[in-house]
Design an enzyme around this catalytic site. Structure first.
Site, short mmCIF file in Angstrom:
data_model
loop_
_atom_site.label_atom_id
_atom_site.label_comp_id
_atom_site.label_asym_id
_atom_site.label_seq_id
_atom_site.Cartn_x
_atom_site.Cartn_y
_atom_site.Cartn_z
N THR A 155 -3.61 -4.89 30.02
CA THR A 155 -4.58 -4.02 29.35
C THR A 155 -4.15 -2.42 29.67
OG1 THR A 155 -6.04 -3.81 31.19
CG2 THR A 155 -6.33 -5.72 29.78
N HIS A 156 -4.36 -1.48 28.62
CA HIS A 156 -3.83 -0.35 28.83
C HIS A 156 -2.48 -0.28 29.07
CE1 HIS A 156 -8.03 1.06 29.36
NE2 HIS A 156 -8.13 -0.37 29.90
N SER A 277 24.98 -0.80 17.61
CA SER A 277 25.01 0.75 17.42
C SER A 277 26.49 1.09 17.10
CB SER A 277 24.54 1.50 18.81
OG SER A 277 25.16 2.88 18.73
N LYS A 283 24.37 -1.15 23.06
CA LYS A 283 23.18 -1.33 22.30
C LYS A 283 23.05 -2.66 21.60
CE LYS A 283 20.43 1.11 22.20
NZ LYS A 283 20.10 2.32 21.31
N GLU A 290 11.34 -3.35 14.15
CA GLU A 290 11.28 -1.99 13.85
C GLU A 290 10.88 -1.72 12.53
OE1 GLU A 290 13.86 0.71 16.11
OE2 GLU A 290 14.88 -1.25 16.49
N GLN A 322 -3.80 0.91 -14.33
CA GLN A 322 -2.46 0.37 -14.47
C GLN A 322 -1.56 0.58 -13.12
OE1 GLN A 322 -0.20 0.83 -18.18
NE2 GLN A 322 1.15 2.16 -17.18
N1 ARG Z 1 -0.79 -1.50 -19.15
C1 ARG Z 1 -2.02 -1.54 -18.90
C2 ARG Z 1 -2.71 -1.67 -17.66
O1 ARG Z 1 -1.80 -1.96 -16.56
C3 ARG Z 1 -2.49 -2.58 -19.88
C4 ARG Z 1 -3.79 -2.43 -20.39
C5 ARG Z 1 -3.84 -1.22 -21.25
N2 ARG Z 1 -5.24 -1.03 -22.07
C6 ARG Z 1 -5.27 0.17 -22.64
N3 ARG Z 1 -6.59 0.36 -23.06
N4 ARG Z 1 -4.73 1.07 -22.73
O2 ARG Z 1 -3.67 -1.66 -17.28
#
Ligand code: ARG
Length: 458
Positions: A155-156, A277, A283, A290, A322
């Protein structure tokens, strides 16, 4: 060039602006789901009387053909289209002509893209969960092989109390099993069928949405069309499950980096999981661990970024949404990559029980000494004082409990007798634990059996 909305405009879109808004570059990954959704929509439209049975057959077999061509040749899914929905429609019209132009009746891309991403996640989440279970399995195997080896728990980041090495590995298993459950919840959150929502207000065609839902493997239909058009809670849920998984794998990585270092030497990474390394010949670096730690920052970023994108959206679909896909796909790829790298790292880990046992003895048995006094009737707070003073003296002398003669023990309290020597070993310490979640060897073996059973049932 004509696109899905060019009728409204007197000139072609600026190519740069079109390219900026296009999503085909990355949403082609939804190809299979988009066709699956369209096949279901054909049935919906047929039920609503828009397609005759014969039309439906023609359109469905063309869609099937598009799907198979995409499976055979991934290079097929490409072109100048704005998005995957436009691509599929173009392919359909190329095969069945005007009939193909009827498929979008009563449907919007807003609900289509939500459906596609829901289908995609419900398909892909179980794959990630299988990979997660492989890491859990590798950790459980390490726990099993560790047998009754002991190590310090910290702990710590200071030595606290002896625990079984198996208990340490199973600690990480516990966290990863919560992640497994979190992915299940994310999948359940995606389990709502949005078709029938139209662009935002619903659709004018009598689509049997319950039937569509069950055909597509959903257990329910969305409740409100406005909400449905912009609901991406399931995306946030998936990104949260992904980020948490990496947070846990990052902590596992950090533990292993520390315990494999020259200062601890508790475990050793296999040569296969290490890197050298270019300059320092001695190394042996833990790069995969990581990188896991490093990539965690990126996944936390996807989650935080996505929440920030959602927070300012007015009701209904907005193009901001989107942005969900690149976050989801990158999260998926990152989690998958990390999990597959870590199975090998954990499998190849060598444990040095002599070193871990040596680190688990000495002054970190102080709590056990205090508990010994408690068993003889001394109040714990007072026992803590007595043992604290002993620790101070032993530290000054460079000795530990094991070196004390009975006379020396009794200088600190007459309650000490010969039995105390049996108490101050790491082995006795772990055996003194009495709760099911403790490091008592029996509790640990019950826990391990439960994990093994969980893996078997998956
Ligand atoms: N490529 C658009 C998206 O990923 C699809 C939907 C598009 N709808 C629109 N009204 N332009 O959201």
């Amino acid at each position: 060039m004509a696109n899905l909305w060019s009728g409204r405009f007197s000139s072609d879109p600026d190519p740069t602006a079109f390219e900026f808004g296009a999503s085909f570059r990355f949403d082609k990954r939804l190809f299979e789901d988009d066709v699956t959704g369209s096949l279901a929509w054909v049935e919906g439209l047929t039920g609503a009387g828009v397609f005759s049975a014969a039309d439906a057959k023609t359109v469905s077999s063309a869609l099937q053909d598009i799907l198979e061509q995409g499976w055979r040749d991934p290079g097929f899914v490409g072109g100048p289209d704005e998005d995957v929905h436009a691509f599929v429609e173009r392919q359909l019209v190329a095969r069945v002509g005007d009939l193909g132009k009827r498929l979008h009746t009563g449907r919007s891309r807003n609900e289509q893209v939500s459906l596609d991403l829901r289908l995609y996640l419900r398909r892909r989440i179980p794959v990630l969960q299988k990979q997660l279970a492989l890491v859990v399995g590798a950790l459980a195997t390490k726990a099993e092989h560790a047998d009754d080896a002991v190590m310090p728990a910290y702990t710590h980041l200071r030595r606290a109390q002896p625990v079984l090495v198996a208990h340490f590995f199973l600690a990480h298993v516990s966290a990863l099993r919560r992640d497994h459950a979190r992915f299940t919840w994310a999948s359940q959150e995606a389990d709502a069928m949005p078709l029938g929502s139209g662009a935002v207000a619903g659709t004018n065609y009598a689509i049997d949405t319950a039937k569509l839902a069950s055909r597509l493997g959903f257990s329910r239909v969305v409740v409100n069309s406005i909400d449905a058009s912009s609901d991406r809670d399931f995306v946030a849920g998936f990104l949260h499950a992904s980020a948490m998984t990496l947070v846990h794998l990052s902590r596992l990585s950090e533990d292993l980096i520390i315990f494999c270092d020259e200062e601890h030497g508790f475990f050793q990474l296999s040569d296969a999981s290490s890197t050298g390394s270019s300059m320092m010949p001695q190394k042996k670096n833990p790069d995969p661990l990581e990188l896991t730690r490093g990539k965690t920052g990126r996944l936390i970023g996807h989650l935080a970024g996505w929440l920030a994108t959602m927070k300012g959206l007015p009701s209904g679909y907005n193009k901001d949404l989107q942005e969900d896909k690149e976050a989801v796909f990158d999260a998926e790829d990152t989690v998958a990559g990390v999990l597959s790298a870590l199975v090998g790292v954990v499998d190849g880990l060598e444990i040095f029980p002599k070193t871990t046992a040596a680190a688990a003895s000495g002054l970190l048995l102080a709590t056990d000494v205090a508990d010994f006094l408690v068993s003889k009737g001394m109040p714990f707070r007072q026992a803590h004082e007595v043992v604290g003073a002993m620790v101070r003296q032993l530290l000054a002398q460079g000795r530990d409990f094991g070196a004390l003669t009975l006379a020396e023990w009794q200088q600190h309290s007459k309650l000490f007798d010969d039995d105390v020597r049996r108490v101050v070993t790491p082995d006795a310490s772990v055996r003194a634990r009495k709760t099911p979640q403790s490091t008592h060897p029996q509790a640990v073996s019950v826990a391990l059996a439960e994990v093994t059973e969980w893996l078997r049932r998956l």
